[in-house]
Structure formats: C-alpha cells, structure tokens
Write an enzyme that holds these catalytic residues in place. Sequence first.
Site, PDB file in Angstrom:
ATOM      1  CE1 TYR A  17      -3.199   2.987   0.950  1.00  0.00           C
ATOM      2  CE2 TYR A  17      -1.992   3.284   2.865  1.00  0.00           C
ATOM      3  CZ  TYR A  17      -2.699   3.656   1.961  1.00  0.00           C
ATOM      4  OH  TYR A  17      -3.347   4.790   2.070  1.00  0.00           O
ATOM      5  CD  GLU A  39      -7.658   7.152   5.875  1.00  0.00           C
ATOM      6  OE1 GLU A  39      -7.263   7.029   7.225  1.00  0.00           O
ATOM      7  OE2 GLU A  39      -6.390   6.957   5.058  1.00  0.00           O
ATOM      8  CD1 TRP A  47      -3.001   1.746   6.059  1.00  0.00           C
ATOM      9  CD2 TRP A  47      -5.120   2.332   6.313  1.00  0.00           C
ATOM     10  NE1 TRP A  47      -3.647   2.064   4.894  1.00  0.00           N
ATOM     11  CE2 TRP A  47      -4.587   2.438   5.154  1.00  0.00           C
ATOM     12  CE3 TRP A  47      -6.350   3.045   6.944  1.00  0.00           C
ATOM     13  CZ2 TRP A  47      -5.648   3.018   4.103  1.00  0.00           C
ATOM     14  CZ3 TRP A  47      -7.122   3.480   5.980  1.00  0.00           C
ATOM     15  CH2 TRP A  47      -7.049   3.320   4.684  1.00  0.00           C
TER      16      TRP A  47
END
Length: 198
Positions: A17, A39, A47
């Site tokens: 990512y 988010e 995350w």
Amino acid sequence: MCQRCYWATHSPLEAAYHDEEWGMPQQDDRVLFEFLILEAAQAGLSWRTVLEKREGYRRYYCDFDPEVVASFGDAEIQAMLADPAIIRNKLKVESSISNARVFLRLQKEYGSFARYVWGFVDNKPIQNALADYRQAPAETNISKQLSKALKKEGMRFVGPTICYAFMQAVGMVNDHEVSCWRHDACKAAGDAFVLEGV
C-alpha cells in the site's frame, strides 16, 4: 533493499500500500470516495485492519461507486453488519451511506469532489520533509477546516485526524520520510500535479 517509512515495514500488505498508493496525488472521485470510506472505517483501529478488509469493502461498496452506496437501505446494512469481511460497526456503515449522499451533492455542486476537496490546499499538494514519521501531526489547521466544512455539509466520521489521514492517503500532503524511497516520487508527482477543470 529500499527504505520505507517505518509505519509501512510491519507487513507485506502495508508495504505494498505504501509503495503503490500512499501519498500519490489523486483526483479520481472514486478513489477519493474510497479513502473517505476507509479512513472513517479506521477510526479507533489500525490501518492494517482496514487494509485486510479492503476487498470486503470493494465487494459491498461496488468498487466504491458513490451512487450505488447512496441508494443502500436496510437490507444492505444488515448484510454488511453480518459479514466479518468488513468492519461491522453500525454507525460507521450508516454514516458511509449518508456520506455518499453528501459526496454526490458536492460532486454536482463543484463539478467533481476533487475540485471541492483540493481547494483546501489551493489545488497543490503540501510538500513536507519529515526526518521521522513521528514528526507528522495528527491534525493540522487545514484538516480542521476540511473537517468543519464536511461536517457542516452533513458528513460524519470526518474529524480533523481522519481528515488529515485522508489528506496523506490521497497525496494532498506528502508525509513520506525524506529517507523513504517514495518521498521523491510523490514530491515529483505533486510538483507536476494539475487539477482537471481548474
């Protein structure tokens, strides 16, 4: 071996990512919508947890099509809340649907959501020069302004910290460490960035 920002060194998923997406300036409305959803889903979680469930979100959110998401009702909500493929938080799921409706309204009003959101940084990425990822703020005056504006429009789960993480993800700010191999690539992309229709 290339040097990455420290936060991206804990798993192959985070590394991929970081290497392929994080910090690159984005103006595709679907990508911007995806990161608004993801988010917000992260709030209170790591995350990495979100990345592990990203495919589940892609499936349920029809590749993050805001028009489809805006039409979701009770049946879709119940299906998502029953499936561990996504983060099963009712408030987050419900807010993603109402946020999609606001997203579409802003898109129509401004010609694109990109034009709306990039206006907060004068249509050019902010270039930072962090020696250490821990120097990155959790929020900034701009993320506070963006948060306040989105909340005023009716969005939820868009606090200043979530908004700053969104800004980092979509390249509105370059917070790669200067020693990271992606810093210069994101800086070059930011320097060359031209917002369509502006």
